[in-house]
Design a protein around this motif. Sequence first.
Motif, short mmCIF file in Angstrom:
data_model
loop_
_atom_site.label_atom_id
_atom_site.label_comp_id
_atom_site.label_asym_id
_atom_site.label_seq_id
_atom_site.Cartn_x
_atom_site.Cartn_y
_atom_site.Cartn_z
N GLY A 269 -33.04 44.17 41.98
CA GLY A 269 -32.15 45.31 41.75
C GLY A 269 -30.71 44.87 41.58
N GLN A 270 -30.30 43.85 42.31
CA GLN A 270 -28.94 43.34 42.19
C GLN A 270 -28.70 42.72 40.82
N SER A 271 -29.69 41.97 40.32
CA SER A 271 -29.58 41.37 38.99
C SER A 271 -29.47 42.46 37.92
N MET A 272 -30.27 43.51 38.07
CA MET A 272 -30.24 44.59 37.10
C MET A 272 -28.91 45.34 37.16
N MET A 273 -28.38 45.48 38.37
CA MET A 273 -27.10 46.17 38.52
C MET A 273 -25.99 45.34 37.85
N ASN A 274 -25.99 44.06 38.07
CA ASN A 274 -24.99 43.20 37.43
C ASN A 274 -25.08 43.29 35.91
#
Length: 336
Positions: A269-274
């Motif tokens: 989720g963090q990668s997608m948010m970035n």
Amino acid sequence: MKNYHFRTVTDQDIPSMALLLMGRQERESKHFPFLKNSSLQKEKVESQLQNLLTNSSALGMGAFLHDQLVGYLVGMIRIGTRNGRCAVVPYEGAALLAGEPAELIRYLYAEAAVLWLDHGCFTHSAFVPLADPLYLEAFSRLSFGIEQVYAVLDLKEYKPFNNAAEVKIRRATTEDRDVMGRMSSLISKHQNATPAFMPIFPEVLADIREGFQRSLEDQDTVVLLAEKDGEAVGFHMYDTASPGIMTPDDAVELCVAGTLPGYRRCGVGQSMMNAGCRMMREKGYRYITTDWRITNLASSTFWPKSGFQPLAYRMARVIDPNYAWANLSNPCMQQF
């Protein structure tokens, strides 16, 4: 309480209602500067209220002091699969003159709720602004509970996650229909589980699946997929945010997002948010809007951690439907 006079609001009250609503939003914008947007203009606000009041399902009350409108509360009668008949106070559906007490919202509700019950609405819902604690206080003291959180992320203030997972992020295409079909039930299954306990209706799941697949054909919708070892493990779906007094200018909406259960808490989720924030900045957006269920533990943790700032709650109260007959105005109760 002051000596207020209460009556149903009409088209003739729209100019006075617009002044109250614009005053409320001016105060909200001191805490949320992005709410001082292009929709906060007298003509546009009056048009929005006109659309609200001319709807045949709108029922609301105004509070008058010395013939001046000092507060109003308007609900829309809606019929849905989950809540049945429901009275919904939209974001623009309640406003008080500066200096009026939270208690006035409670008195307005006492007047308006009778109209809603007469129309068979035992579920009452309200979009509550958060900058001025007066509104949250009033609805909380009416036994309304928080259901949904509406929030905004300022892309200029976004701080990328440092420990994001190493996954491939790409934009989905029409060839990913099967992938999106499989992803379509992720959120429903999560919301169905503890502690949200939201029911799942088969016809709703079918509509969601079709909507997910159809989104790949919409030029205005951006769907991002996260892939790990060639398998899709998560997605984000973005669309241009609808303009309104609750929406910042230059905003895009993060409509829905999800990660496969086996890949949660791993930084996907963090990668997608970035990646999503980087792409939306490149597209010229300044803000991202989204919303989440308050009982969704993962969302309630992750979105604020990403920088989303709540600006409104949807709150709800359910009246015991037995009140339809078990009330002392019912002739059959007079013998007791």
